[in-house]
Design a protein around this motif. Structure first.
Motif, PDB file in Angstrom:
ATOM      1  N   ASN A  43       0.914  -1.641   0.002  1.00  0.00           N
ATOM      2  CA  ASN A  43      -0.553   0.492  -0.179  1.00  0.00           C
ATOM      3  C   ASN A  43       0.697   1.172   0.147  1.00  0.00           C
ATOM      4  O   ASN A  43       1.483   1.140   1.422  1.00  0.00           O
ATOM      5  N   GLU A  45      -0.097   4.193   0.798  1.00  0.00           N
ATOM      6  CA  GLU A  45       0.245   5.621   1.847  1.00  0.00           C
ATOM      7  C   GLU A  45       0.959   4.915   3.290  1.00  0.00           C
ATOM      8  O   GLU A  45       1.701   5.214   4.107  1.00  0.00           O
ATOM      9  N   SER A  46       0.548   3.876   3.472  1.00  0.00           N
ATOM     10  CA  SER A  46       1.304   3.029   4.805  1.00  0.00           C
ATOM     11  C   SER A  46       2.870   2.431   4.754  1.00  0.00           C
ATOM     12  O   SER A  46       3.412   2.115   5.432  1.00  0.00           O
ATOM     13  N   HIS A 272      -0.968  -1.494   8.954  1.00  0.00           N
ATOM     14  CA  HIS A 272      -1.329  -0.418   8.168  1.00  0.00           C
ATOM     15  C   HIS A 272      -1.339   0.914   8.991  1.00  0.00           C
ATOM     16  O   HIS A 272      -0.700   1.591   8.366  1.00  0.00           O
TER      17      HIS A 272
END
Ligand code: 5RP
Length: 291
Positions: A43, A45-46, A272
């Motif tokens: 991911n 974002e994380s 996350h």
């Protein structure tokens, strides 16, 4: 004379490797297609992933929890970032309409009845492309009887992957007689990365895991291993990412849980959103009680 590594400050575990221009360590100089596949599994974002590992059948048949993948695993798909499975299960059971990235097990050969390190490449890269895979995974048996062959399998797969932009996940396979400590995994992970794998799957160790991640120049995902009580599994996942892992590729600790949906939801929060293990267990129990 071989020179083993030495513990100490030179690992600089507190100082993350720079990742100029791309969110995953060691990946900033890969080609666009390779990066794009990595960004489907991890991911952006994380910077982390929750991969669900269900490839066990390739050497041990219908493993507990995987007897009916259509019933036990397909309902979990929405909650993982990527599925690690064989092409046989992908074609026969996983809905092709799924938008989840698929990482395909590309090695095989011996069953649990034989010497496990005696593996070969078990899939053409062409088939991985045909199946729209987001990556392929292969076992490397450092210190195992067929160590050199398994490394050669991986380097051939890496060469094939580079031709088409397919990332290779090298998996540190631990034989029955091997010591599972930081020194061993530093050796195994570093060899796998040096020989070209784009990311590495390895086991968590209580002492010195941060030296394994620090000395491996590409992302590491933590393997789950045998089923543990949920709090222990969540704690292990938490500690792994706090010590530099870029996520997990967990199987039995999810699909052998009493409540797999609740467990994967709790693992997601840990990976996350850095949820602490005790709170993640509360979440697990809460979701479990709600069915
Ligand atoms: C062995 C593997 C497995 O086949 C599998 O992915 C392991 O998952 P888990 O240990 O979490 O059940 O990669 O090394």
């Amino acid at each position: 004379m071989p020179e083993p590594d030495q513990e100490g400050a030179r690992f600089a575990a507190q100082q993350p490797q720079a990742t100029p221009g791309f969110f995953l360590k060691g990946c900033h100089q890969l080609d666009w297609g390779m990066k794009n596949r990595m960004a489907r599994v991890f991911n952006p974002e994380s910077g982390r992933t929750v991969m669900l590992a269900i490839d066990h059948g390739y050497f041990q048949g219908p493993t507990t929890g995987l007897e009916r993948i259509d019933l036990s695993i397909v309902p979990l798909l929405p909650q993982c970032d990527a599925l690690f499975c064989t092409r046989g299960i992908l074609r026969s059971v996983i809905p092709a309409a799924s938008q989840k990235p698929m990482v395909l097990r590309a090695s095989g050969g011996p069953s649990i009845l034989k010497e496990l390190s005696d593996e070969q490449i078990a899939m053409d890269m062409e088939d991985a492309v045909r199946l729209n895979a987001a990556g392929v995974g292969i076992q490397v048996f450092i210190g195992g009887e067929f160590e050199t062959r398994s490394i050669h399998n991986m380097t051939r797969l890496v060469d094939a992957g580079l031709r088409v932009g397919m990332p290779v996940m090298g998996v540190t396979a631990v034989g029955k007689d091997m010591v599972r400590d930081a020194k061993y995994f530093r050796l195994a992970c570093r060899i796998i990365a040096e020989l070209g794998a784009q990311y590495v799957k390895t086991y968590f160790v209580e002492d010195g895991f941060e030296t394994i991640t620090a000395s491996c120049p590409v992302p590491i995902v933590m393997a789950g291993g045998k089923k543990l009580p949920e709090l222990e599994a969540l704690t292990m996942a938490y500690n792994a990412v706090q010590q530099g892992a870029s996520g997990v590729d967990m199987g039995r600790n999810i699909f052998q849980s009493d409540a797999p949906k609740a467990m994967i939801a709790a693992v997601n929060e840990v990976i996350h959103r850095n949820l602490k293990p005790a709170q993640a267990l509360e979440l697990f129990n809460d979701l479990k009680s709600k069915g």
